[in-house]
Design an enzyme around this catalytic site. Structure first.
Site, PDB file in Angstrom:
ATOM      1  N   TYR A  11       0.346  -0.950  -0.176  1.00 34.39           N
ATOM      2  CA  TYR A  11       0.343  -0.005   0.040  1.00 34.39           C
ATOM      3  C   TYR A  11       0.992   1.617  -0.429  1.00 34.39           C
ATOM      4  O   TYR A  11       0.758   2.076  -0.738  1.00 34.39           O
ATOM      5  CB  TYR A  11      -1.580  -0.196   1.429  1.00 34.39           C
ATOM      6  CG  TYR A  11      -2.087   0.626   1.034  1.00 34.39           C
ATOM      7  CD1 TYR A  11      -3.071   0.970   0.483  1.00 34.39           C
ATOM      8  CD2 TYR A  11      -1.495   2.020   1.947  1.00 34.39           C
ATOM      9  CE1 TYR A  11      -3.986   2.015   0.027  1.00 34.39           C
ATOM     10  CE2 TYR A  11      -3.032   3.418   1.619  1.00 34.39           C
ATOM     11  CZ  TYR A  11      -3.702   2.858   1.073  1.00 34.39           C
ATOM     12  OH  TYR A  11      -4.651   3.781   0.902  1.00 34.39           O
ATOM     13  N   LYS A  31       1.506   3.988  -2.829  1.00 37.39           N
ATOM     14  CA  LYS A  31       0.413   5.360  -2.835  1.00 37.39           C
ATOM     15  C   LYS A  31       1.492   6.422  -3.022  1.00 37.39           C
ATOM     16  O   LYS A  31       0.993   7.722  -3.409  1.00 37.39           O
ATOM     17  CB  LYS A  31       0.003   5.168  -1.514  1.00 37.39           C
ATOM     18  CG  LYS A  31      -1.541   4.807  -1.052  1.00 37.39           C
ATOM     19  CD  LYS A  31      -2.300   5.545  -2.250  1.00 37.39           C
ATOM     20  CE  LYS A  31      -3.354   4.823  -2.325  1.00 37.39           C
ATOM     21  NZ  LYS A  31      -4.295   4.995  -3.186  1.00 37.39           N
TER      22      LYS A  31
HETATM   23  N1  LIG Z   1     -10.855   5.395   3.980  1.00 34.74           N
HETATM   24  C1  LIG Z   1      -9.356   6.054   3.996  1.00 34.74           C
HETATM   25  O1  LIG Z   1      -8.920   6.157   5.838  1.00 34.74           O
HETATM   26  C2  LIG Z   1      -8.754   6.149   2.595  1.00 34.74           C
HETATM   27  C3  LIG Z   1      -7.205   7.120   3.675  1.00 34.74           C
HETATM   28  C4  LIG Z   1      -6.444   7.552   2.515  1.00 34.74           C
HETATM   29  C5  LIG Z   1      -6.467   6.847   0.918  1.00 34.74           C
HETATM   30  N2  LIG Z   1      -7.357   6.487   1.086  1.00 34.74           N
HETATM   31  C6  LIG Z   1      -7.593   6.210  -0.782  1.00 34.74           C
HETATM   32  O2  LIG Z   1      -8.580   6.748  -1.222  1.00 34.74           O
HETATM   33  C7  LIG Z   1      -9.361   5.906  -2.927  1.00 34.74           C
HETATM   34  C8  LIG Z   1     -10.606   5.432  -2.042  1.00 34.74           C
HETATM   35  O3  LIG Z   1     -11.356   4.680  -0.961  1.00 34.74           O
HETATM   36  P1  LIG Z   1     -12.289   4.325   0.133  1.00 34.74           P
HETATM   37  O4  LIG Z   1     -12.032   4.841   1.788  1.00 34.74           O
HETATM   38  O5  LIG Z   1     -13.359   5.483  -0.929  1.00 34.74           O
HETATM   39  O6  LIG Z   1     -12.824   3.305  -0.619  1.00 34.74           O
HETATM   40  P2  LIG Z   1     -14.091   2.446  -1.205  1.00 34.74           P
HETATM   41  O7  LIG Z   1     -13.429   0.867  -0.808  1.00 34.74           O
HETATM   42  O8  LIG Z   1     -15.403   3.286  -0.301  1.00 34.74           O
HETATM   43  O9  LIG Z   1     -14.486   3.037  -2.269  1.00 34.74           O
HETATM   44  C9  LIG Z   1     -13.324   2.560  -3.550  1.00 34.74           C
HETATM   45  C10 LIG Z   1     -14.461   1.845  -5.092  1.00 34.74           C
HETATM   46  O10 LIG Z   1     -13.465   1.783  -5.544  1.00 34.74           O
HETATM   47  C11 LIG Z   1     -13.799   0.845  -6.183  1.00 34.74           C
HETATM   48  N3  LIG Z   1     -12.940  -0.302  -7.462  1.00 34.74           N
HETATM   49  C12 LIG Z   1     -12.278  -1.335  -6.097  1.00 34.74           C
HETATM   50  N4  LIG Z   1     -10.837  -1.921  -7.272  1.00 34.74           N
HETATM   51  C13 LIG Z   1     -11.757  -1.097  -8.288  1.00 34.74           C
HETATM   52  C14 LIG Z   1     -11.107  -1.790  -9.823  1.00 34.74           C
HETATM   53  N5  LIG Z   1      -9.676  -2.345  -9.559  1.00 34.74           N
HETATM   54  N6  LIG Z   1     -11.682  -0.453 -11.005  1.00 34.74           N
HETATM   55  C15 LIG Z   1     -12.729   0.103 -10.487  1.00 34.74           C
HETATM   56  N7  LIG Z   1     -12.918   0.212  -9.591  1.00 34.74           N
HETATM   57  C16 LIG Z   1     -12.828   0.126  -8.337  1.00 34.74           C
HETATM   58  C17 LIG Z   1     -14.901  -0.018  -5.445  1.00 34.74           C
HETATM   59  O11 LIG Z   1     -16.142  -0.489  -6.157  1.00 34.74           O
HETATM   60  C18 LIG Z   1     -15.698   0.972  -4.831  1.00 34.74           C
HETATM   61  O12 LIG Z   1     -16.780   1.332  -5.115  1.00 34.74           O
HETATM   62  C19 LIG Z   1      -8.658   4.770  -2.369  1.00 34.74           C
HETATM   63  O13 LIG Z   1      -7.431   5.032  -3.524  1.00 34.74           O
HETATM   64  C20 LIG Z   1      -6.998   4.616  -0.585  1.00 34.74           C
HETATM   65  O14 LIG Z   1      -6.566   3.745  -0.704  1.00 34.74           O
HETATM   66  C21 LIG Z   1      -7.974   6.021   1.923  1.00 34.74           C
END
Ligand SMILES: NC(=O)c1ccc[n+]([C@@H]2O[C@H](COP(=O)([O-])OP(=O)(O)OC[C@H]3O[C@@H](n4cnc5c(N)ncnc54)[C@H](O)[C@@H]3O)[C@@H](O)[C@H]2O)c1
Length: 256
Positions: free
Chosen positions: A157, A161
């Site tokens: 991860y 990132k």
């Molecule tokens: N939630 C956190 O604390 C957090 C913190 C830092 C960064 N992020 C980043 O934010 C982004 C979104 O995370 P989130 O928390 O909203 O996650 P989430 O799981 O709620 O949503 C992710 C979405 O992406 C879709 N998805 C997953 N793999 C896919 C693929 N290969 N192709 C197309 N769609 C795909 C899923 O179906 C889902 O709808 C990610 O890149 C994650 O790494 C999240």
């Protein structure tokens, strides 16, 4: 920073959001829509993307996987065919990986790199090609504070990132002359299904996370959305190659 929805600054613009069916992507879709943008939501989870598109109005849902160039290209073309332009793209789809490095298999490593890193590359390249033809655009990439600082048991991860952070900088300097701005957002722990899943599986302790965050709480998806709206609007025209942390002070904190 003007509050989203008050300026309609994205009226007439079309935004493609990958992973727009849930969590942070969905919150940003709502905020872009409130600013007047038309939306294309690409997600592997079609029912989620369709429900989001229906609730937003001028929006379409496309089932696709960011690891597949043809799926990303189809979503970019859908923006052009349905709405006439592709002005903003948010490469947001991503997955977590939280396991000791000695347990990570080749397949585990490949999966996180494919989705989190190659998926962002494919999205940026397919969108960037069309934006350059069109005379400009805005690319946003969802990084993480774990692209800036490290945590144990999160090698894939963190590396994926960190790759996103550098991709934003490298493409910003390469495409600035074409009028394409590229920025990354680096959230801390955001209250989404992604995080709830880690809580549910006992991989993370919510109380510990809140205690470690200087503002004493998780970040809301709407807070990340406000940062994305700022970077998407013309008011941030001078900002490119930047990584905007929305982490409640996590990466600034160096005490015990
Ligand atoms: N939630 C956190 O604390 C957090 C913190 C830092 C960064 N992020 C980043 O934010 C982004 C979104 O995370 P989130 O928390 O909203 O996650 P989430 O799981 O709620 O949503 C992710 C979405 O992406 C879709 N998805 C997953 N793999 C896919 C693929 N290969 N192709 C197309 N769609 C795909 C899923 O179906 C889902 O709808 C990610 O890149 C994650 O790494 C999240």
């Amino acid at each position: 920073m003007t509050a989203p929805g008050t300026s309609r600054a994205l009226a007439g613009k079309t935004a493609l959001i990958t992973g727009g069916g849930s969590g942070i992507g969905l919150a940003i879709a709502r905020a872009f829509s409130a600013e007047g943008a038309r939306l294309v939501l690409l997600d592997t989870d079609l029912p989620a993307a369709e429900a989001a598109a229906q609730s937003l109005g001028k929006a379409i849902a496309i089932q696709g996987n960011v690891t597949q160039r043809a799926d990303v290209a189809r979503a970019c073309d859908a923006a052009l065919e349905k709405f006439g332009s592709l002005d903003i793209v948010l490469a947001n789809a991503g997955v977590s990986q939280n396991q000791p490095t000695l347990d990570v298999t080749d397949a585990d490593w490949q999966r996180v790199m494919d989705i989190n890193c190659t998926g962002v590359f494919l999205t940026a390249q397919e969108a960037g090609r069309r934006m350059i033809d069109q005379g400009g655009g805005v690319i946003l990439m969802m990084a993480s504070m774990y692209g800036l600082v490290a945590a144990p048991g999160r090698l894939g991860y963190c590396v994926s990132k960190a790759g996103v952070v550098m991709m934003a900088k490298a493409l910003a300097v390469e495409w600035a002359a074409h009028g394409v701005r590229v920025n990354a957002i680096a959230p801390g722990y955001v209250d989404t299904p992604f995080l709830q899943d880690l809580f549910d599986r006992g991989r993370l302790d919510p109380a510990k996370l809140k205690g470690r965050t200087p503002i004493g709480r998780l970040i809301s998806p709407e807070e990340v959305a406000r940062a994305a709206v700022f970077l998407a609007r013309d008011e941030s025209d001078g900002v490119t190659g930047h990584v905007l942390s929305v982490d409640g002070g996590w990466t600034a904190y160096g005490y015990i």
